[in-house]
Design a protein around this motif. Structure first.
Motif, PDB file in Angstrom:
ATOM      1  N   ILE A   1       0.841  -1.203   0.000  1.00 46.90           N
ATOM      2  CA  ILE A   1       0.000   0.000   0.000  1.00 46.90           C
ATOM      3  C   ILE A   1       0.873   1.249   0.000  1.00 46.90           C
ATOM      4  CG2 ILE A   1      -1.645   1.325   1.394  1.00 46.90           C
ATOM      5  CD1 ILE A   1      -2.952  -1.397   2.097  1.00 46.90           C
TER       6      ILE A   1
ATOM      7  N   VAL B   1       2.203   1.724  -3.526  1.00 45.06           N
ATOM      8  CA  VAL B   1       1.159   2.260  -4.413  1.00 45.06           C
ATOM      9  C   VAL B   1       0.947   3.742  -4.122  1.00 45.06           C
ATOM     10  CG1 VAL B   1      -1.321   2.169  -4.949  1.00 45.06           C
ATOM     11  CG2 VAL B   1       0.010   0.054  -4.806  1.00 45.06           C
TER      12      VAL B   1
ATOM     13  N   HIS C   1       3.704   5.983  -5.556  1.00 41.21           N
ATOM     14  CA  HIS C   1       3.532   6.209  -6.989  1.00 41.21           C
ATOM     15  C   HIS C   1       2.367   7.167  -7.247  1.00 41.21           C
ATOM     16  CE1 HIS C   1       6.524   3.269  -8.030  1.00 41.21           C
ATOM     17  NE2 HIS C   1       6.250   3.403  -9.316  1.00 41.21           N
TER      18      HIS C   1
ATOM     19  N   LEU D   1       1.423   2.065 -12.369  1.00 39.91           N
ATOM     20  CA  LEU D   1       0.394   1.515 -11.491  1.00 39.91           C
ATOM     21  C   LEU D   1      -0.520   0.550 -12.252  1.00 39.91           C
ATOM     22  CD1 LEU D   1      -0.523   4.600  -9.297  1.00 39.91           C
ATOM     23  CD2 LEU D   1       0.602   2.493  -8.558  1.00 39.91           C
ATOM     24  N   GLU D   2      -0.835   0.873 -13.511  1.00 42.36           N
ATOM     25  CA  GLU D   2      -1.642  -0.047 -14.324  1.00 42.36           C
ATOM     26  C   GLU D   2      -0.905  -1.362 -14.552  1.00 42.36           C
ATOM     27  OE1 GLU D   2      -2.452   2.399 -17.781  1.00 42.36           O
ATOM     28  OE2 GLU D   2      -4.509   2.723 -17.078  1.00 42.36           O
TER      29      GLU D   2
ATOM     30  N   ILE E   1       1.364  -2.684 -12.583  1.00 43.68           N
ATOM     31  CA  ILE E   1       1.356  -3.400 -11.308  1.00 43.68           C
ATOM     32  C   ILE E   1       0.007  -4.072 -11.095  1.00 43.68           C
ATOM     33  CG2 ILE E   1       1.403  -3.065  -8.789  1.00 43.68           C
ATOM     34  CD1 ILE E   1       3.524  -0.818  -9.417  1.00 43.68           C
ATOM     35  N   GLN E   2      -1.071  -3.360 -11.428  1.00 49.30           N
ATOM     36  CA  GLN E   2      -2.409  -3.932 -11.281  1.00 49.30           C
ATOM     37  C   GLN E   2      -2.554  -5.182 -12.147  1.00 49.30           C
ATOM     38  OE1 GLN E   2      -5.826  -1.704 -12.839  1.00 49.30           O
ATOM     39  NE2 GLN E   2      -6.875  -2.131 -10.905  1.00 49.30           N
TER      40      GLN E   2
ATOM     41  N   THR F   1      -0.242  -8.162 -10.896  1.00 49.31           N
ATOM     42  CA  THR F   1      -0.572  -8.727  -9.582  1.00 49.31           C
ATOM     43  C   THR F   1      -2.011  -9.234  -9.516  1.00 49.31           C
ATOM     44  OG1 THR F   1      -1.173  -6.554  -8.716  1.00 49.31           O
ATOM     45  CG2 THR F   1       1.104  -7.290  -8.370  1.00 49.31           C
TER      46      THR F   1
ATOM     47  N   GLU G   1      -5.533  -4.485  -0.631  1.00 48.32           N
ATOM     48  CA  GLU G   1      -4.522  -4.058  -1.597  1.00 48.32           C
ATOM     49  C   GLU G   1      -5.154  -3.729  -2.949  1.00 48.32           C
ATOM     50  OE1 GLU G   1      -0.771  -6.752   0.041  1.00 48.32           O
ATOM     51  OE2 GLU G   1      -2.163  -7.580  -1.434  1.00 48.32           O
TER      52      GLU G   1
ATOM     53  N   LEU H   1      -5.253   0.035  -4.771  1.00 53.83           N
ATOM     54  CA  LEU H   1      -4.689   0.195  -6.105  1.00 53.83           C
ATOM     55  C   LEU H   1      -5.750   0.656  -7.098  1.00 53.83           C
ATOM     56  CD1 LEU H   1      -2.326  -0.047  -8.035  1.00 53.83           C
ATOM     57  CD2 LEU H   1      -2.743  -2.507  -8.157  1.00 53.83           C
ATOM     58  N   ARG H   2      -6.915   0.036  -7.066  1.00 50.65           N
ATOM     59  CA  ARG H   2      -8.009   0.399  -7.979  1.00 50.65           C
ATOM     60  C   ARG H   2      -8.451   1.847  -7.760  1.00 50.65           C
ATOM     61  NH1 ARG H   2     -11.016  -3.625  -6.883  1.00 50.65           N
ATOM     62  NH2 ARG H   2     -12.123  -2.620  -5.180  1.00 50.65           N
TER      63      ARG H   2
ATOM     64  N   LEU I   1      -5.731   4.368  -8.918  1.00 48.03           N
ATOM     65  CA  LEU I   1      -5.712   4.456 -10.379  1.00 48.03           C
ATOM     66  C   LEU I   1      -6.905   5.236 -10.909  1.00 48.03           C
ATOM     67  CD1 LEU I   1      -4.452   1.089 -11.888  1.00 48.03           C
ATOM     68  CD2 LEU I   1      -3.799   3.393 -12.553  1.00 48.03           C
TER      69      LEU I   1
END
Length: 134
Positions: free
Chosen positions: A6, A9, A12, A45-46, A48-49, A52, A60, A64-65, A68
């Protein structure tokens, strides 16, 4: 590990927000807009999404969602409607002026279908974890 992910994320997301002018530059105290750098952090970040997917906890994945979605909406607002497009390997980032000026009609974030590969996915995906303690 969840807390570290977290924090990663959020780091970033803060960098992207800095280059979208949402956070003042710490040195000058003035907002700074650099769409190419903001797009780079959003693209990371996209990535990483995508990489993962299926291996994150609910917390998590939600962080992230949400990060973004917020950054993508801010990018659209700052850029005058151009959506952040992922940079293509070797080409560099596309010019925002050549992107269509589209903006989602609703306030909700755009939902993208998962990218499927040419290979069939095995029935069960194995999750691997590292342990550094006893």
């Amino acid at each position: 590990m969840t807390q570290r992910f977290i924090e990663f994320v959020m780091m970033h997301a803060q960098n992207a927000a800095l280059f979208l002018g949402q956070i003042p530059n710490p040195k000058t105290g003035e907002p700074e807009i650099n769409l190419d750098l903001a797009r780079m952090f959003i693209d990371q970040l996209e990535m990483i999404q995508e990489k993962t997917r299926g291996n994150l906890t609910n917390e998590e994945a939600m962080v992230l969602r949400n990060a973004l979605s917020n950054l993508q909406m801010a990018f659209v607002e700052v850029s005058g409607g151009a959506r952040p497009e992922p940079a293509r390997g070797g080409e560099g980032a596309p010019d925002t002026a050549s992107q269509p000026a589209e903006q989602p009609a609703s306030g909700a974030a755009e939902q993208r279908p998962p990218i499927s590969s040419a290979e069939p996915e095995p029935e069960s995906r194995k999750k691997f974890t590292k342990s550094y303690g006893p």
